[in-house]
Design an enzyme around this catalytic site. Structure first.
Site, PDB file in Angstrom:
ATOM      1  N   LYS A   1      23.203  -2.440  39.934  1.00  0.00           N
ATOM      2  CA  LYS A   1      23.130  -3.032  41.266  1.00  0.00           C
ATOM      3  C   LYS A   1      23.473  -1.972  42.291  1.00  0.00           C
ATOM      4  O   LYS A   1      24.327  -1.121  42.049  1.00  0.00           O
ATOM      5  CB  LYS A   1      24.133  -4.179  41.369  1.00  0.00           C
ATOM      6  CG  LYS A   1      23.908  -5.106  42.527  1.00  0.00           C
ATOM      7  CD  LYS A   1      22.963  -6.237  42.183  1.00  0.00           C
ATOM      8  CE  LYS A   1      22.684  -7.122  43.382  1.00  0.00           C
ATOM      9  NZ  LYS A   1      21.836  -8.268  43.058  1.00  0.00           N
TER      10      LYS A   1
ATOM     11  N   GLY B   1      24.124 -23.072  51.852  1.00  0.00           N
ATOM     12  CA  GLY B   1      23.236 -21.923  52.071  1.00  0.00           C
ATOM     13  C   GLY B   1      21.789 -22.324  51.843  1.00  0.00           C
ATOM     14  O   GLY B   1      21.396 -22.645  50.721  1.00  0.00           O
ATOM     15  N   VAL B   2      20.999 -22.331  52.931  1.00  0.00           N
ATOM     16  CA  VAL B   2      19.589 -22.711  52.793  1.00  0.00           C
ATOM     17  C   VAL B   2      18.694 -21.563  53.253  1.00  0.00           C
ATOM     18  O   VAL B   2      17.810 -21.733  54.092  1.00  0.00           O
ATOM     19  CB  VAL B   2      19.247 -24.045  53.511  1.00  0.00           C
ATOM     20  CG1 VAL B   2      19.754 -25.228  52.701  1.00  0.00           C
ATOM     21  CG2 VAL B   2      19.817 -24.079  54.934  1.00  0.00           C
TER      22      VAL B   2
ATOM     23  N   VAL C   1      16.636 -18.812  48.730  1.00  0.00           N
ATOM     24  CA  VAL C   1      16.786 -19.597  47.498  1.00  0.00           C
ATOM     25  C   VAL C   1      17.140 -21.051  47.811  1.00  0.00           C
ATOM     26  O   VAL C   1      16.450 -21.981  47.364  1.00  0.00           O
ATOM     27  CB  VAL C   1      17.858 -18.967  46.571  1.00  0.00           C
ATOM     28  CG1 VAL C   1      18.075 -19.836  45.344  1.00  0.00           C
ATOM     29  CG2 VAL C   1      17.449 -17.559  46.167  1.00  0.00           C
TER      30      VAL C   1
END
Ligand code: NAD
Length: 349
Positions: A81, A183-184, A187
């Site tokens: 990462k 959280g929209v 995802v």
């Protein structure tokens, strides 16, 4: 003075690279947890951290998560990462992306990148001008996988949420099932749209209030407060923002039988997996349920970019989760621990 090896999240990383580009001021960390199954693959996060230790910890935890995620997705890829340390205003310039591309290229294919929070497909195109070790690039043909991994991740999370509802509540349909989504964005927003089509009842929260309000009016969802979404009485809590949201305090206040969402590293500590298990809440290990995106970008990178193959593999996510939940029930171990054990066996540690 503690050194890198002593950090609790170091966990046998093969390498951790610290880069700095003098001209652009770009600072980045590339952590390579394991290349046992193939090149370390995982996205780049562009984020402002309060201090460097937090950034290193994030890179280490995300990189290990990618090892486990790629192994459990059946991909011939290891885990890595990248984290770019953004300033407070998250200033990003083409020159910074060019410098970052050169940093990746210097690792000669041991690390392969893609999008993550704060990095767009256009950013990846800029990076790809400096290195071929990039995935998640735009596709012109709809029959090809690749491009933005968000929709594939959202599809995998949606299938995983449905599998959890079937497993825990014995329900085959999402009609009237109440899902609280934190959280929209790419995802969580994709998940909300898919669930709305099935007639699920949605409560959504996002720090971007306008975005949440617009989506809610489009889908007939209810906007709830940032502090309320995790305490709501619902059937499913679905975290789709940032990590470490499940800790001692928040778990004690959960009012749902299921936690299933796409955010990476949802458990603040390994003990939190046990805490959720002790509360008899079904937990979908994050790196298993959110592997749709890496399946897409992984196959794109490996040259097998037929979208049907990607979809076929994403459709396997519910079966993998069910296997974990069954093993968790018979071994009396938290599902997060069962998944870790399975992944570690696959990466040879
Ligand atoms: P995104 O930036 O598109 O969306 C994140 C959303 O969360 C944004 O709308 C943001 O405003 C909101 N948010 C941030 N903090 C919040 C908070 N405290 N409370 C409520 N909302 C908050 O990112 P994304 O691509 O949708 O990724 C979301 C999560 O899923 C991340 O943890 C990411 O690592 C993980 N993930 C993403 C993918 C992918 O393919 N995009 C794949 C695997 C995992």
């Amino acid at each position: 003075m503690s050194v890198m090896w002593d950090l609790p999240d170091f966990d046998g990383h093969e390498a951790v690279h610290f880069f700095h580009d003098v001209e652009t001021g770009l600072s980045a960390i590339i952590a390579l947890h394991s290349t046992h199954l193939g090149p370390g693959a995982g996205g780049t996060r562009f984020w402002h951290y309060e201090n460097r230790t937090t950034a290193v910890t994030d890179a280490l935890r995300l990189s290990r998560g990618m090892s486990f995620k790629n192994a459990m997705a059946g991909l011939p890829l290891g885990g890595g990462k990248a984290v770019i340390l953004a300033d407070r205003n998250r200033t990003k310039s083409p020159e910074m992306l060019t410098a970052f591309g050169r940093m990746i290229d210097s690792l000669a294919g041991r690390y392969v990148t893609a999008e993550d929070v704060g990095i767009s497909t256009a950013d990846m195109v800029a990076v790809s001008k400096q290195t071929k070790f990039v995935s998640g690039l735009p596709v012109s043909d709809q029959s090809d996988a690749g491009g933005d991994p968000g929709p594939f991740t959202a599809m995998g999370v949606y299938l995983g949420v449905k599998a959890a509802v079937k497993h825990k509540l014995g329900r085959d349909s999402m009609e009237d099932v109440h899902v609280a989504i934190q959280g929209v964005g790419s995802v969580g927003g994709g998940l909300a749209r898919l669930l709305a089509k099935d007639g699920a009842r949605l409560s959504i929260a996002d720090i971007n209030k306008d975005h949440a309000t617009n989506l809610a009016s489009e889908l007939g969802a209810t906007v709830v407060g940032l502090n309320d979404v995790m305490r709501l009485e619902a059937d499913v809590f679905s975290p789709n923002a940032l990590g470490a949201v499940l800790d001692k305090v928040s778990i004690a206040h959960l009012n749902v039988p299921i936690v299933a969402g796409g955010a990476n590293n949802q458990l603040a500590t390994p003990e939190d997996g046990q805490r959720i298990f002790d509360r008899n809440i079904l937990f979908a290990p994050d790196y298993v349920i959110n592997s749709g995106g890496i399946i897409s970008v992984g196959l794109e990178y490996l040259g097998d970019s037929d979208v049907n193959e990607v979809n076929r593999r994403v459709e396997n996510i519910p079966a993998r989760l069910t296997e974990i939940w069954q093993e968790s029930a018979s071994s009396k171990l938290p599902s997060a621990e069962v998944a870790d054990n399975m992944a570690q066996a696959l990466i040879g540690r």
